[in-house]
Write an enzyme that holds these catalytic residues in place. Structure first.
Site, PDB file in Angstrom:
ATOM      1  NE  ARG A  42       0.242  33.140 -42.603  1.00 17.17           N
ATOM      2  CZ  ARG A  42       0.545  32.144 -43.437  1.00 17.17           C
ATOM      3  NH1 ARG A  42      -0.380  31.289 -43.819  1.00 17.17           N
ATOM      4  NH2 ARG A  42       1.789  31.985 -43.867  1.00 17.17           N
ATOM      5  CB  ILE A  68       3.412  35.387 -46.105  1.00 16.30           C
ATOM      6  CG1 ILE A  68       2.830  35.751 -44.727  1.00 16.30           C
ATOM      7  CG2 ILE A  68       2.718  34.146 -46.634  1.00 16.30           C
ATOM      8  CD1 ILE A  68       1.317  36.111 -44.767  1.00 16.30           C
ATOM      9  CB  SER A  69       7.136  34.074 -41.825  1.00 14.34           C
ATOM     10  OG  SER A  69       8.151  34.985 -42.178  1.00 14.34           O
ATOM     11  CD  GLN A  70       6.068  26.698 -40.501  1.00 15.47           C
ATOM     12  OE1 GLN A  70       7.209  26.704 -40.976  1.00 15.47           O
ATOM     13  NE2 GLN A  70       5.591  25.716 -39.776  1.00 15.47           N
TER      14      GLN A  70
END
Ligand code: SAH
Length: 222
Positions: A42, A68-70
């Protein structure tokens, strides 16, 4: 070695393992989803100055006012999609490209749309450099879907949608699944719609999440 690709050190791999344990504790149980998230670094999707935040279970700014999403949200939406190898998936909201890469690792053929030109330009170059040239990136308005490559087995919307755009329903195959966070305010309801063979939809709700808004039309090339 390609200098554009950041290093995946033992430290990063270790932090990633801890993140996966954390996701398991929070109720993510699909081993294939967890394995895909353990595989994709990530931190590659972060600016190098913020690498230490990459393995916290939080969303993070990626520029152009987007995030950026969790990781928990990525895992949750991916679980709902129940990806099988070779399925054609449409993602609305490419953002950093992280979610698209997770779907690709699971064997999906991914088509992904982004309305912010700067983010599209970045992922369009960056994903192939990471070896994800199978992910097809598009600069466009997700409210219209991507008719040129329709129909899709599954669809995932990664921005808060105030309503379900009809073109997405039209471009879904029978038995297809749409995963979409619905709501015009701060908090959205994660929703799935399954298209039945008679063309009707079965709807389920899966709890509260927070996303950046899904906006109409493409941004003006900035
Ligand atoms: N899936 C992304 C999360 C991105 S956040 C990731 O893994 O990083 C949501 C993204 O949706 C933002 O980049 C935003 O610009 C984009 N977006 C918002 N409205 C959109 C629309 N109508 N069409 C396409 N993308 C949209």
């Amino acid at each position: 070695m390609n200098p554009a690709i950041p290093l995946d050190s033992y430290r990063h791999k270790g932090l990633r393992k801890l993140l996966i344990q954390n996701l398991r504790k929070k109720g993510i149980l699909e081993e294939q989803v967890l394995a895909a998230m353990e595989k994709v670094p990530r931190h590659f999707f972060f600016d190098s100055s913020f690498l230490e935040y990459a393995y916290e279970d939080n969303p993070f700014p990626i520029g152009a006012g987007q995030t950026i999403s969790q990781p928990y949200t990525v895992a949750f939406q991916t679980q709902l999609l129940q990806i099988k190898k070779g399925e054609k998936i449409l993602e609305i909201g490419t953002g950093s490209g992280y979610q698209a890469c997770i779907l690709a690792v699971l064997g999906a053929k991914v088509f992904t749309i982004e309305r912010q030109k700067s983010l599209f330009d970045k992922t369009n170059k960056f994903l192939p450099s990471l070896g994800f040239s199978s992910v097809k990136t598009f600069y466009g308005d997700g409210y219209k879907g991507l008719p040129a490559f329709a129909p899709y087995d599954k669809m995932i919307v990664t921005a808060a949608a105030p309503f379900i755009p009809d073109p997405l329903l039209d471009q879904l195959k029978p038995e297809g699944i749409l995963v979409i966070p619905l709501g015009a305010h701060d908090v959205q309801t994660m929703t799935t719609l399954r298209k039945l063979s008679d063309g009707s939809f079965e709807r389920q709700e899966h709890g509260a999440f927070r996303f950046v808004p899904m906006l109409e039309n493409r941004s003006k090339g900035i």
